[in-house]
Design an enzyme around this catalytic site. Structure first.
Site, mmCIF file in Angstrom:
data_model
loop_
_atom_site.group_PDB
_atom_site.id
_atom_site.type_symbol
_atom_site.label_atom_id
_atom_site.label_comp_id
_atom_site.label_asym_id
_atom_site.label_seq_id
_atom_site.Cartn_x
_atom_site.Cartn_y
_atom_site.Cartn_z
ATOM 1 N N GLN A 11 -21.671 -78.152 15.737
ATOM 2 C CA GLN A 11 -21.655 -79.096 14.626
ATOM 3 C C GLN A 11 -22.990 -79.840 14.542
ATOM 4 O OE1 GLN A 11 -17.909 -81.005 14.475
ATOM 5 N NE2 GLN A 11 -18.582 -82.661 13.147
ATOM 6 N N LEU A 91 -18.494 -76.102 19.267
ATOM 7 C CA LEU A 91 -17.804 -75.371 18.210
ATOM 8 C C LEU A 91 -18.198 -73.902 18.199
ATOM 9 C CD1 LEU A 91 -16.240 -75.241 15.460
ATOM 10 C CD2 LEU A 91 -18.377 -75.948 14.379
#
Length: 306
Positions: A11, A91
């Site tokens: 992210q 992520l």
């Protein structure tokens, strides 16, 4: 013989317009992005390609970034580029697992959508924060923050760049102490929560329940987990690691160093931006690093590595 690692960003790498050129040029990429729209009930073209407020909101960011990165990865595989190992920053680990054959792209996308919602709702707004510490080693930072409750290390990104996380007041207190200890700079990060801190332990437990229903399959190649920076070869370990990852430190520098020690000499960053390539320059200058973030990059990288 050269060993290749695919690596996927986390992210913060997202940006409006990401993946649009792939969508326009590749039927394979179109299928990934259109499938994500149908699975989530979200117009991924609008979310990823156009300027909007949602792209930087965690509950949308995670699904958008995984969708675009996997669309790019599918194109590279279609063109014959294969990896010997994969890794992803936070992520990005979901992309790494899907790329390694451990779960379907569809399951990676739907799971990170739920992960993003859990993480965004884990801590009330304004209660937690994160900050990047520049110019200190991990050992020094660990010693400085040891006596400060409510703060811990979120990311070991590369030499000279480590991220701390926790309660807002604790991060502010630690930031001052780290400046006094010789940090060149301590930069507050524009994030919506104290990610990778014990404050997200409950979110990790809830994610574990979500993961119980996700189908995993035997890995075709290993991937490297953020939690321990070790190679994962048994898919049965994956769900517990992903649940734990939400509230534990991301050991990215250690992950890269381990891959290099295992003979990896070529790293391909797949996704928008060049964050991981920037970290690589500080971790090791003895390896080759390529980026695939635009359609133009595909031919350049494939021609050199295939």
């Amino acid at each position: 013989m050269s060993k290749i690692a695919f690596m996927f960003p986390g992210q913060g790498a997202q940006k409006a317009g990401m993946g649009k050129d792939f969508y326009e040029q590749s039927e394979t990429a179109r299928q990934v992005i259109d499938s994500a729209s149908e699975l989530l009930g979200i117009d991924m073209k609008e979310l990823c390609f156009e300027e909007n407020d949602r792209l930087d909101q965690t509950e949308y960011t995670q699904a958008a970034l995984v969708t675009v990165c996997m669309a790019m990865e599918h194109v590279l595989r279609e063109r014959g580029l294969k990896a010997d190992v994969t890794a992803g920053l936070s992520l990005g680990e979901y992309c790494a697992i899907a790329s390694a054959g451990g779960m379907s792209t569809e399951d990676a996308i739907t799971t990170v959508r739920k992960r993003g919602i859990l993480m965004q709702n884990a801590v009330p707004g304004g209660k937690g924060s994160m900050a990047a510490v520049l110019g200190l080693t991990g050992d020094v930072i660990e010693n400085v923050i040891e006596g400060i409750d409510g703060v811990s290390i979120a990311n070991y990104n590369c030499p000279g760049q480590i991220v701390i996380t926790g309660w807002k007041e604790s991060v502010e207190k630690a930031s001052e102490a780290l400046k006094e200890a010789g940090a060149k700079r301590v930069l507050p990060l524009n994030v919506s929560g104290p990610f990778h801190s014990p404050m997200l332990k409950e979110a990790g437990e809830e994610l574990g329940k979500v993961l119980e229903n996700v189908k995993v399959t035997p890995l075709e190649i290993p991937y490297v987990t953020n939690v321990t920076a070790e190679y994962v070869k048994d898919i049965e370990d994956t769900k517990a690691l992903l649940a734990k990852q939400v509230a534990s430190s991301v050991r990215w520098q250690q992950s890269v160093e381990n891959m290099i020690a295992q003979g990896v000499d070529t790293f391909v960053e797949i996704g928008p931006g060049k964050t991981l390539a920037g970290f690589m320059r500080k971790i090791s200058r003895d390896v080759k690093v390529y980026n695939v973030g635009t359609w133009e990059d595909v031919d350049k990288v494939v021609s050199k590595l295939c």
